[in-house]
Design a protein around this motif. Structure first.
Motif, short mmCIF file in Angstrom:
data_model
loop_
_atom_site.label_atom_id
_atom_site.label_comp_id
_atom_site.label_asym_id
_atom_site.label_seq_id
_atom_site.Cartn_x
_atom_site.Cartn_y
_atom_site.Cartn_z
N LYS A 1 71.41 58.28 -105.42
CA LYS A 1 71.02 59.59 -104.91
C LYS A 1 69.96 60.21 -105.83
CE LYS A 1 75.41 60.73 -105.17
NZ LYS A 1 76.74 61.39 -105.05
N SER A 2 69.14 61.07 -105.27
CA SER A 2 68.17 61.79 -106.08
C SER A 2 68.91 62.76 -106.99
CB SER A 2 67.19 62.55 -105.19
OG SER A 2 67.89 63.50 -104.41
N LEU A 3 68.29 63.10 -108.10
CA LEU A 3 68.88 64.09 -109.00
C LEU A 3 67.83 65.17 -109.28
CD1 LEU A 3 71.17 65.06 -110.85
CD2 LEU A 3 70.16 63.67 -112.67
N ASN A 4 68.19 66.40 -108.99
CA ASN A 4 67.32 67.54 -109.27
C ASN A 4 68.13 68.68 -109.88
OD1 ASN A 4 64.41 67.33 -107.96
ND2 ASN A 4 65.83 66.30 -106.56
N LEU A 5 67.55 69.35 -110.85
CA LEU A 5 68.10 70.61 -111.33
C LEU A 5 67.49 71.71 -110.48
CD1 LEU A 5 68.01 70.09 -115.18
CD2 LEU A 5 70.06 70.57 -113.83
N ILE A 6 68.35 72.56 -109.89
CA ILE A 6 67.84 73.68 -109.12
C ILE A 6 67.88 74.93 -110.00
CG2 ILE A 6 68.10 75.11 -107.05
CD1 ILE A 6 69.17 72.82 -105.56
N ASN B 1 63.66 70.40 -110.08
CA ASN B 1 63.13 69.80 -111.31
C ASN B 1 63.75 68.42 -111.53
OD1 ASN B 1 61.96 72.50 -112.74
ND2 ASN B 1 63.90 72.97 -111.72
N HIS B 2 62.91 67.39 -111.59
CA HIS B 2 63.43 66.05 -111.89
C HIS B 2 63.98 66.02 -113.32
CE1 HIS B 2 61.54 63.19 -108.70
NE2 HIS B 2 61.83 64.36 -108.17
N VAL B 3 64.91 65.10 -113.54
CA VAL B 3 65.60 64.95 -114.82
C VAL B 3 65.19 63.62 -115.44
CG1 VAL B 3 67.92 64.66 -115.81
CG2 VAL B 3 67.53 66.36 -114.00
N THR B 4 65.04 63.59 -116.76
CA THR B 4 64.71 62.33 -117.45
C THR B 4 65.84 61.95 -118.40
OG1 THR B 4 63.67 63.34 -119.39
CG2 THR B 4 62.26 63.04 -117.45
N PRO B 5 65.82 60.70 -118.92
CA PRO B 5 66.86 60.28 -119.86
C PRO B 5 66.96 61.20 -121.08
CG PRO B 5 65.67 58.36 -119.09
CD PRO B 5 64.93 59.57 -118.56
N GLN C 1 53.45 83.26 -111.52
CA GLN C 1 54.19 84.43 -111.02
C GLN C 1 55.34 84.05 -110.08
OE1 GLN C 1 50.42 85.18 -110.65
NE2 GLN C 1 50.74 85.67 -112.80
N PHE C 2 55.76 82.80 -110.11
CA PHE C 2 56.89 82.39 -109.26
C PHE C 2 58.16 82.97 -109.86
CE2 PHE C 2 59.72 79.34 -107.10
CZ PHE C 2 59.16 79.36 -105.84
N TYR C 3 59.01 83.60 -109.02
CA TYR C 3 60.16 84.35 -109.54
C TYR C 3 61.24 83.45 -110.16
CZ TYR C 3 64.01 87.71 -109.76
OH TYR C 3 65.05 88.50 -110.20
N ALA C 4 61.42 82.27 -109.62
CA ALA C 4 62.50 81.40 -110.11
C ALA C 4 62.03 80.57 -111.31
CB ALA C 4 62.98 80.49 -108.99
N PRO C 5 62.96 80.26 -112.22
CA PRO C 5 62.59 79.53 -113.44
C PRO C 5 62.47 78.01 -113.22
CG PRO C 5 64.94 80.04 -113.48
CD PRO C 5 64.39 80.66 -112.22
N PHE C 6 61.48 77.42 -113.86
CA PHE C 6 61.34 75.96 -113.89
C PHE C 6 61.96 75.43 -115.19
CE2 PHE C 6 57.93 77.45 -111.16
CZ PHE C 6 57.87 76.50 -110.16
N VAL C 7 62.24 74.12 -115.22
CA VAL C 7 62.71 73.46 -116.44
C VAL C 7 61.48 72.90 -117.16
CG1 VAL C 7 64.12 71.59 -117.38
CG2 VAL C 7 64.94 72.90 -115.41
N LYS C 8 61.20 73.43 -118.34
CA LYS C 8 59.95 73.10 -119.01
C LYS C 8 59.74 71.60 -119.20
CE LYS C 8 56.89 74.51 -122.68
NZ LYS C 8 56.64 75.42 -123.77
N LYS C 9 60.79 70.90 -119.60
CA LYS C 9 60.67 69.47 -119.91
C LYS C 9 60.52 68.56 -118.69
CE LYS C 9 63.15 68.83 -124.27
NZ LYS C 9 64.46 68.45 -124.87
#
Lengths: 209, 209
Positions: free
Chosen positions: B29-34, B87-91, B121-129
């Motif tokens: 399955k795909s893995l994303n942080l929302i 946001n995709h996740v890495t090892p 200016q997007f209201y929701a936070p991204f995962v920097k890494k």
């Protein structure tokens, strides 16, 4: 370097480029061959990357179908007979699995050389070589108004799994089963395990189990 | 050796065993942080393995939400603010990604040490890494009668991708991006490419491209 595409950039991009890009965004996808047989007895086999977990009690699976594609035979057979099979793909036959998506006349089993198998009087054909096979029956369908995508929900009635891939706690070792995963429209991979992690609790970083 | 489970076997099995087994059946399955932020300004981050492609024109993504779980904050924030990030996740940070699923009070970014980032200016936070980040906005939700699962459909408004993983044809090299994939509830993997295959035609077996 980070490349940014705004919605306008996406909509203005070449349709081939856009289709490749958007199909890759979710990440790795499951890969299953769906086996069906029409009422008149013609069987069909097609690859799907849009199969997902809906619930465990009762065991339910969901599939998204794009209308007006080669996959349409599969949906029509399921609506007609209410049964189908899901079959994991391995590196041994992923090229044949991809090949089933060509516009064949007649049975994809015969044309691609993938052997079919019938189990427990289940009407739909299984893929003999698959290490994980599910026999499923239709529960309901919903059409998404936004783009006519069809969400099909089905009950999992039979599970056939190679014992070497079944752990005592019920989880499956997809590395041992050699299940293939797909990215985008045409790229195939196997999984290489990082680890299993303990149930997440606030007091400490999850541990490998 | 093949192990067979009938529907009765599945329903009669221990609930822990059944949950593990059924969650593994679809495959990788795909893995994303929302990433979301409530109207009152509290941000939230949670892992999801039920994100999938709905359409390329316009670019749409679908997510399945189980109600009454820790993931509920995410859904409520999206319904309230109509935006979220994928946001995709890495090892490098998959353990922290798993850790965000613990029952935290307050922001999972702060608690797990994953750095947040605000873009355009997007209201929701991204995962920097994260090497692949999407800014999405709510289009519609549907509740599946059968088990109250919520299907959310969203528009893809921004794509941020590390250029090293973007090919000329628009497809992404998920091996280079080091995207992580998940099986079952708690097992993480990276992908190991077999090949890309040519468009399938009846006249010959697809070739590696």
């Amino acid at each position: 370097m980070i490349k940014h595409f705004s919605k306008e950039d996406i909509l203005e991009s070449d349709s081939f480029f856009r289709r490749n890009l958007i199909n890759c965004l979710s990440g790795y996808k499951s890969l299953n061959l769906i086996g069906t047989k029409s009422k008149s007895g013609i069987n069909n086999l097609a690859p799907f990357s849009q199969v997902f977990h809906i619930g465990a009690s009762p065991p339910l699976v969901g599939i998204l179908f794009r209308p007006h594609t080669v996959q349409r035979d599969t949906l029509e057979n399921i609506l007609e007979t209410e049964v189908f099979t899901l079959n994991h793909v391995t590196p041994e036959f992923y090229k044949e699995a991809h090949w089933t998506s060509a516009r064949w006349e007649g049975s994809e089993f015969e044309k691609t050389g993938l052997e079919e198998e019938y189990l427990e009087q289940f009407y739909a054909p299984f893929v003999k070589k698959s290490p994980l096979k599910l026999g499923c029956s239709l529960v309901e369908t919903q059409t998404l108004k936004i783009n006519e995508t069809v969400l099909l929900i089905a009950s999992i009635d039979h599970i056939y799994v190679e014992e070497k891939g079944l752990r005592q706690d019920g989880s499956l070792d997809l590395n041992i089963l050699e299940s293939v995963t797909v990215s985008g429209l045409d790229e195939y991979h196997v999984g290489e395990k990082l680890s299993r992690l303990s149930y997440a609790k606030p007091d400490k970083l999850p541990q490998e189990i």
